[in-house]
Design a protein around this motif. Sequence first.
Motif, PDB file in Angstrom:
ATOM      1  N   GLY A  42      22.936-116.296  32.122  1.00  0.00           N
ATOM      2  CA  GLY A  42      23.551-117.510  31.575  1.00  0.00           C
ATOM      3  C   GLY A  42      24.691-117.180  30.618  1.00  0.00           C
ATOM      4  N   LYS A  43      24.661-115.958  30.098  1.00  0.00           N
ATOM      5  CA  LYS A  43      25.697-115.571  29.124  1.00  0.00           C
ATOM      6  C   LYS A  43      27.043-115.285  29.780  1.00  0.00           C
ATOM      7  CE  LYS A  43      22.261-113.352  26.188  1.00  0.00           C
ATOM      8  NZ  LYS A  43      21.635-112.014  26.170  1.00  0.00           N
ATOM      9  N   ARG A  44      27.094-115.349  31.098  1.00  0.00           N
ATOM     10  CA  ARG A  44      28.374-115.085  31.750  1.00  0.00           C
ATOM     11  C   ARG A  44      29.389-116.191  31.454  1.00  0.00           C
ATOM     12  NH1 ARG A  44      28.399-113.610  37.072  1.00  0.00           N
ATOM     13  NH2 ARG A  44      30.551-114.156  36.992  1.00  0.00           N
ATOM     14  N   ILE A  45      28.917-117.365  31.040  1.00  0.00           N
ATOM     15  CA  ILE A  45      29.879-118.382  30.592  1.00  0.00           C
ATOM     16  C   ILE A  45      29.822-118.459  29.065  1.00  0.00           C
ATOM     17  CG2 ILE A  45      29.668-119.666  32.765  1.00  0.00           C
ATOM     18  CD1 ILE A  45      28.186-121.871  31.118  1.00  0.00           C
ATOM     19  N   ASP A  46      30.845-119.072  28.462  1.00  0.00           N
ATOM     20  CA  ASP A  46      30.895-119.200  27.005  1.00  0.00           C
ATOM     21  C   ASP A  46      30.209-120.493  26.574  1.00  0.00           C
ATOM     22  OD1 ASP A  46      32.400-116.948  27.216  1.00  0.00           O
ATOM     23  OD2 ASP A  46      34.221-117.763  26.274  1.00  0.00           O
ATOM     24  N   TRP A  47      29.377-120.387  25.573  1.00  0.00           N
ATOM     25  CA  TRP A  47      28.649-121.554  25.048  1.00  0.00           C
ATOM     26  C   TRP A  47      29.115-121.825  23.622  1.00  0.00           C
ATOM     27  CZ3 TRP A  47      24.956-123.969  28.180  1.00  0.00           C
ATOM     28  CH2 TRP A  47      24.602-123.284  29.362  1.00  0.00           C
ATOM     29  N   SER A  48      29.487-123.064  23.320  1.00  0.00           N
ATOM     30  CA  SER A  48      29.873-123.372  21.940  1.00  0.00           C
ATOM     31  C   SER A  48      28.617-123.407  21.067  1.00  0.00           C
ATOM     32  CB  SER A  48      30.628-124.699  21.865  1.00  0.00           C
ATOM     33  OG  SER A  48      29.903-125.727  22.485  1.00  0.00           O
ATOM     34  N   LYS A  49      27.489-123.757  21.676  1.00  0.00           N
ATOM     35  CA  LYS A  49      26.202-123.628  20.997  1.00  0.00           C
ATOM     36  C   LYS A  49      25.263-122.917  21.980  1.00  0.00           C
ATOM     37  CE  LYS A  49      22.459-126.496  19.081  1.00  0.00           C
ATOM     38  NZ  LYS A  49      21.502-126.638  20.195  1.00  0.00           N
ATOM     39  N   PRO A  50      24.871-121.687  21.655  1.00  0.00           N
ATOM     40  CA  PRO A  50      24.042-120.936  22.596  1.00  0.00           C
ATOM     41  C   PRO A  50      22.702-121.615  22.844  1.00  0.00           C
ATOM     42  CG  PRO A  50      24.870-119.516  20.833  1.00  0.00           C
ATOM     43  CD  PRO A  50      25.180-120.928  20.446  1.00  0.00           C
ATOM     44  N   TYR A  51      22.171-121.443  24.032  1.00  0.00           N
ATOM     45  CA  TYR A  51      20.856-122.007  24.371  1.00  0.00           C
ATOM     46  C   TYR A  51      19.760-121.108  23.816  1.00  0.00           C
ATOM     47  CZ  TYR A  51      21.806-118.545  28.036  1.00  0.00           C
ATOM     48  OH  TYR A  51      22.168-117.398  28.706  1.00  0.00           O
ATOM     49  N   THR A  52      18.631-121.723  23.515  1.00  0.00           N
ATOM     50  CA  THR A  52      17.450-120.916  23.178  1.00  0.00           C
ATOM     51  C   THR A  52      16.380-121.105  24.247  1.00  0.00           C
ATOM     52  OG1 THR A  52      16.433-122.683  21.901  1.00  0.00           O
ATOM     53  CG2 THR A  52      17.892-121.190  20.686  1.00  0.00           C
ATOM     54  N   LYS A  53      16.473-122.221  24.988  1.00  0.00           N
ATOM     55  CA  LYS A  53      15.535-122.430  26.100  1.00  0.00           C
ATOM     56  C   LYS A  53      16.279-122.173  27.400  1.00  0.00           C
ATOM     57  CE  LYS A  53      13.221-126.264  23.840  1.00  0.00           C
ATOM     58  NZ  LYS A  53      13.200-127.717  23.866  1.00  0.00           N
ATOM     59  N   VAL A  54      15.579-121.634  28.399  1.00  0.00           N
ATOM     60  CA  VAL A  54      16.243-121.361  29.672  1.00  0.00           C
ATOM     61  C   VAL A  54      15.775-122.326  30.755  1.00  0.00           C
ATOM     62  CG1 VAL A  54      16.699-119.626  31.448  1.00  0.00           C
ATOM     63  CG2 VAL A  54      16.623-118.953  29.037  1.00  0.00           C
ATOM     64  N   LYS A  55      14.536-122.193  31.197  1.00  0.00           N
ATOM     65  CA  LYS A  55      14.085-122.962  32.354  1.00  0.00           C
ATOM     66  C   LYS A  55      13.021-123.961  31.935  1.00  0.00           C
ATOM     67  CE  LYS A  55      12.230-122.061  37.030  1.00  0.00           C
ATOM     68  NZ  LYS A  55      10.924-122.717  37.090  1.00  0.00           N
ATOM     69  N   ASN A  56      13.202-125.193  32.358  1.00  0.00           N
ATOM     70  CA  ASN A  56      12.202-126.217  32.090  1.00  0.00           C
ATOM     71  C   ASN A  56      12.218-127.164  33.278  1.00  0.00           C
ATOM     72  OD1 ASN A  56      10.503-128.160  31.151  1.00  0.00           O
ATOM     73  ND2 ASN A  56      11.820-128.845  29.462  1.00  0.00           N
ATOM     74  N   THR A  57      11.456-126.828  34.297  1.00  0.00           N
ATOM     75  CA  THR A  57      11.580-127.554  35.566  1.00  0.00           C
ATOM     76  C   THR A  57      10.209-127.871  36.156  1.00  0.00           C
ATOM     77  OG1 THR A  57      11.575-125.546  36.946  1.00  0.00           O
ATOM     78  CG2 THR A  57      13.709-126.269  36.093  1.00  0.00           C
ATOM     79  N   SER A  58      10.148-129.001  36.844  1.00  0.00           N
ATOM     80  CA  SER A  58       8.911-129.343  37.546  1.00  0.00           C
ATOM     81  C   SER A  58       9.241-130.057  38.854  1.00  0.00           C
ATOM     82  CB  SER A  58       8.062-130.253  36.662  1.00  0.00           C
ATOM     83  OG  SER A  58       7.116-130.920  37.471  1.00  0.00           O
ATOM     84  N   PHE A  59       8.636-129.587  39.940  1.00  0.00           N
ATOM     85  CA  PHE A  59       8.852-130.192  41.260  1.00  0.00           C
ATOM     86  C   PHE A  59       7.756-131.211  41.599  1.00  0.00           C
ATOM     87  CE2 PHE A  59      11.558-126.721  43.596  1.00  0.00           C
ATOM     88  CZ  PHE A  59      12.588-126.958  42.714  1.00  0.00           C
ATOM     89  N   THR A  60       6.893-131.516  40.631  1.00  0.00           N
ATOM     90  CA  THR A  60       5.853-132.504  40.916  1.00  0.00           C
ATOM     91  C   THR A  60       6.043-133.716  39.992  1.00  0.00           C
ATOM     92  OG1 THR A  60       4.385-131.417  39.364  1.00  0.00           O
ATOM     93  CG2 THR A  60       4.143-130.796  41.686  1.00  0.00           C
ATOM     94  N   GLY A  61       5.248-134.730  40.225  1.00  0.00           N
ATOM     95  CA  GLY A  61       5.309-135.937  39.389  1.00  0.00           C
ATOM     96  C   GLY A  61       6.696-136.551  39.434  1.00  0.00           C
ATOM     97  N   ASP A  62       7.290-136.716  38.258  1.00  0.00           N
ATOM     98  CA  ASP A  62       8.606-137.348  38.176  1.00  0.00           C
ATOM     99  C   ASP A  62       9.752-136.423  38.557  1.00  0.00           C
ATOM    100  OD1 ASP A  62       8.108-139.917  37.713  1.00  0.00           O
ATOM    101  OD2 ASP A  62       8.392-139.855  35.526  1.00  0.00           O
ATOM    102  N   VAL A  63       9.472-135.174  38.786  1.00  0.00           N
ATOM    103  CA  VAL A  63      10.462-134.149  39.115  1.00  0.00           C
ATOM    104  C   VAL A  63      11.560-134.110  38.050  1.00  0.00           C
ATOM    105  CG1 VAL A  63      12.052-133.190  40.793  1.00  0.00           C
ATOM    106  CG2 VAL A  63      10.033-134.423  41.591  1.00  0.00           C
ATOM    107  N   SER A  64      11.487-133.098  37.214  1.00  0.00           N
ATOM    108  CA  SER A  64      12.461-132.984  36.134  1.00  0.00           C
ATOM    109  C   SER A  64      13.013-131.563  36.138  1.00  0.00           C
ATOM    110  CB  SER A  64      11.757-133.324  34.815  1.00  0.00           C
ATOM    111  OG  SER A  64      12.461-132.738  33.745  1.00  0.00           O
TER     112      SER A  64
END
Length: 649
Positions: A42-64
């Motif tokens: 993810g660091k290959r692009i420039d972030w004005s505010k760096p992320y601290t979380k990476v993946k937060n995904t779900s393929f069930t329920g409401d799918v987020s």
Amino acid sequence: MSDKTYPVSEETQARALVDQATYDTWYRESVENPDAFWGEHGKRIDWSKPYTKVKNTSFTGDVSIKWFEDGQTNVSFNCIDRHLETRGDQVAIIFEGDNPYIDKKITYRELHQHVCRLANVMKAQGVGKGDRVTIYMPMIPEAAYAMLACARIGAVHSVVFGGFSPDALAGRLVDCASTFIVTCDEGMRGGKPIPLKDNTDKAVEIAAKNGIDVKTVLVVRRTGGKITWADGRDVWYHTATQAADAACEPVAMNAEDPLFILYTSGSTGKPKGVLHTTGGYLVYVAMSHEYVFDYHPGDIYWCTADVGWVTGHSYIVYGPLANGATTLMFEGVPNHPDQGRFWEIIDKHQVNIFYTAPTAIRSLMGAGDAYVTRSSRKSLRILGTVGEPINPEAWQWYHDVVGDGRCPVVDTWWQTETGGHMITPLPGATALKPGSATLPFFGIRPELVDNEGNVLEGAADGNLCIADSWPGQMRTVYGDHERFIQTYFSTYKGKYFTGDGCKRDADGYYWITGRVDDVLNVSGHRMGTAEVESALVSHDAVSEAAVVGYPHDIKGQGIYCYVTLMSGREGSDDLRKALVAHVRNEIGPIASPDKIQFAPGLPKTRSGKIMRRILRKIAEDDFGALGDISTLADPGVVDDLVANRQNKK
Ligand code: ATP
Ligand code: MG
């Protein structure tokens, strides 16, 4: 399936960014520990505010699906500003006109000014963060400026292919309630003007009847052709941008803020408004552009897609520019002034990486080798294809004739929905098999399942699903999250279903067999329409073929083939017999065509894909209900197909 294998050549290996050992290690890391892998990449692009979380995904329920969710960045900053110091004077965009005597080079510094001015014009017209801007343009640099200007101020673009009708444009305006349009007076394709402003005027009227009042139409002057003008609504691009300030601060966007809506090509039904967001999308397209095309600084890169398709978004504009590449935009068509145009452009601009579609390859193959061999093509290093399964015959021609046998062919399988490449060779890492998209890209976990959803192991044939999320994935269907869940996550619980059928061979290579809806079941034997089509196209009289099933009393399904012949060949009963014999010989008696219809043209979407659902209806003699044909390139071909159908009841 072809049984040939092409190992990575020493020359390709020597300069490749990713070799086989690196691919193996990275791939394992990417699927075993996506947080660590993408946290790093993810660091290959420039972030004005760096992320601290990476993946937060779900393929069930409401799918987020959320990636890098607390990071902030701006796509336009990453595609332009961050390059200014090191490569401000490098060419960002090469524009090659429809007319071979017209071209233009735009440096990163110039790109910055164009985009800032346009962004300021949009702001002055009241466009703000989250507003939908429709871009209905030919392949001219202003189309890219408009996309980047939206990204700069946080507006969400919806690019509508310049070949679409007023109705199709209106439908898309209404679907995402867009009241700001960027268009041009006329486009130029194959020497003919395309009345984009006229179409826009008509679309605006239709939209108004459906409750959407377009406030501003910004008009680029391309041809100077005669157009009608609505005072108070229409604004000339050149006057507005000249008066605007050449500096515009990029807005800090959250990683999950929308970047664009893009409607799928409509091969299988009503187009879906696919929504992509900011951070994960850019990381994914930049990374895949670099590794799949083995892109090195200084390379001249050309993708022949239109910006109206996802390929144009990800691999003409966002991926290449995020990498500081030189990307070529071609306004015209492959057969103007003649069928040698692509190869001429390659020589003219010394193109190193060339990316096109099987439909173009097959039609240029049909034109004969002389158009190709009169050019040098020595600059070419990598060839790519996307859009449909490529039949081994066309792959071989592309590799042997266009690439002189020197250049690896990357057959990239992906979708509007996936944002970027999913199953694809990497030039330095993957031995090639003609007709196979080969192996998954980093972070991609393909699974083949049977119709009951059981996961198939080893060599198998099934429905292609993806087991877990990747950063470039679409986040929702615009305005209809329920349709998103229904379409992609309900067929096989907890998995993303692609809609495509696929085989995996003993080496773990993937072979896309076409849409699942297109799989034939003849006397209990399943086979992809793509297999029969490949066999037909390998006959020297055949230029293109499309195969569908139709109800058959004895076999369950019969095989109905639409065949376009090479120029100069005539259809006859003898040729029909020869083709049946040829297919039997190539695949086996089970694949014997039942009906062969010679067709001067096939119904294709504007992106060149065959609409098999229309062919299926005609084969079933049920052409009263052809469904949505708004994305058909040439509705005229349908009449001929109906008139010459072979299955009259
Ligand atoms: P719609 O979803 O509206 O029916 P579409 O599927 O044609 O339209 P796209 O997202 O443009 O819209 O196309 C993606 C599809 O194209 C894939 O699902 C697959 O069927 C086909 N495809 C793309 N690239 C390849 C490839 N390299 N090999 C085989 N098939 C491919
Ligand atoms: Mg699709």
